[in-house]
Write a protein that holds these residues in place. Structure first.
Motif, PDB file in Angstrom:
ATOM      1  N   THR A 110       9.040  -7.852  -6.222  1.00 46.54           N
ATOM      2  CA  THR A 110       9.254  -8.282  -7.606  1.00 46.54           C
ATOM      3  C   THR A 110       9.939  -9.642  -7.729  1.00 46.54           C
ATOM      4  O   THR A 110      10.064 -10.157  -8.827  1.00 46.54           O
ATOM      5  N   GLU A 153       3.395   4.297  -0.987  1.00 51.17           N
ATOM      6  CA  GLU A 153       3.697   5.033  -2.212  1.00 51.17           C
ATOM      7  C   GLU A 153       5.156   4.802  -2.610  1.00 51.17           C
ATOM      8  O   GLU A 153       5.469   4.629  -3.774  1.00 51.17           O
ATOM      9  N   GLN A 185       0.807  -1.221   0.000  1.00 46.65           N
ATOM     10  CA  GLN A 185       0.000   0.000   0.000  1.00 46.65           C
ATOM     11  C   GLN A 185       0.840   1.271   0.000  1.00 46.65           C
ATOM     12  O   GLN A 185       0.312   2.363  -0.185  1.00 46.65           O
ATOM     13  N   GLU A 190       6.279  -1.943 -12.187  1.00 47.03           N
ATOM     14  CA  GLU A 190       5.996  -2.049 -13.625  1.00 47.03           C
ATOM     15  C   GLU A 190       7.294  -2.018 -14.433  1.00 47.03           C
ATOM     16  O   GLU A 190       7.460  -2.779 -15.385  1.00 47.03           O
ATOM     17  N   LYS A 212       9.262   4.694  -6.288  1.00 44.12           N
ATOM     18  CA  LYS A 212       7.803   4.757  -6.373  1.00 44.12           C
ATOM     19  C   LYS A 212       7.325   3.336  -6.653  1.00 44.12           C
ATOM     20  O   LYS A 212       7.694   2.746  -7.668  1.00 44.12           O
ATOM     21  N   ARG A 213       6.537   2.804  -5.755  1.00 49.20           N
ATOM     22  CA  ARG A 213       6.179   1.384  -5.796  1.00 49.20           C
ATOM     23  C   ARG A 213       5.550   0.972  -7.126  1.00 49.20           C
ATOM     24  O   ARG A 213       6.066   0.072  -7.806  1.00 49.20           O
ATOM     25  N   GLU A 214       4.468   1.612  -7.522  1.00 49.42           N
ATOM     26  CA  GLU A 214       3.753   1.163  -8.718  1.00 49.42           C
ATOM     27  C   GLU A 214       4.614   1.293  -9.973  1.00 49.42           C
ATOM     28  O   GLU A 214       4.688   0.363 -10.779  1.00 49.42           O
ATOM     29  N   GLU A 215       5.266   2.436 -10.151  1.00 47.14           N
ATOM     30  CA  GLU A 215       6.091   2.653 -11.335  1.00 47.14           C
ATOM     31  C   GLU A 215       7.279   1.695 -11.375  1.00 47.14           C
ATOM     32  O   GLU A 215       7.631   1.173 -12.432  1.00 47.14           O
TER      33      GLU A 215
END
Length: 88
Positions: A25, A14, A12, A61, A55-58
């Motif tokens: 990952t 950021e 959760q 990905e 940044k976790r999401e970026e």
């Protein structure tokens, strides 16, 4: 030695540390450090202790993209060139 945050908290957050990104990952810490040093994995410098935060999401990905390209047989220079291209 610092305490590890729970995966629920990391999922959760950021921003994550390189160790937390490795857990998210399933990529080795040393591999993520290499990607960072090669400019393939951007990070933000945090405050006075100079801790790298991702940044976790970026970042998750980006690591997924790199893993996919590596599985396709791409070299590191090829991957760097592909990642540097603007998205269409």
């Amino acid at each position: 030695m610092s305490r590890q945050r729970a995966m629920e908290v990391i999922a959760q957050a950021e921003y994550v540390s390189i160790g937390e990104l490795a857990r998210l990952t399933d990529v080795r810490y040393s591999t993520l450090k290499f990607y960072t040093e090669e400019g393939m994995l951007p990070f933000a410098q945090a405050g006075e202790n100079l801790t790298r935060r991702y940044k976790r999401e970026e970042s998750v990905e980006r690591v997924r993209q790199i893993k996919t390209l590596r599985q396709e047989g791409r070299t590191i220079p090829e991957i760097k060139a592909l990642l540097a291209q603007p998205e269409r």
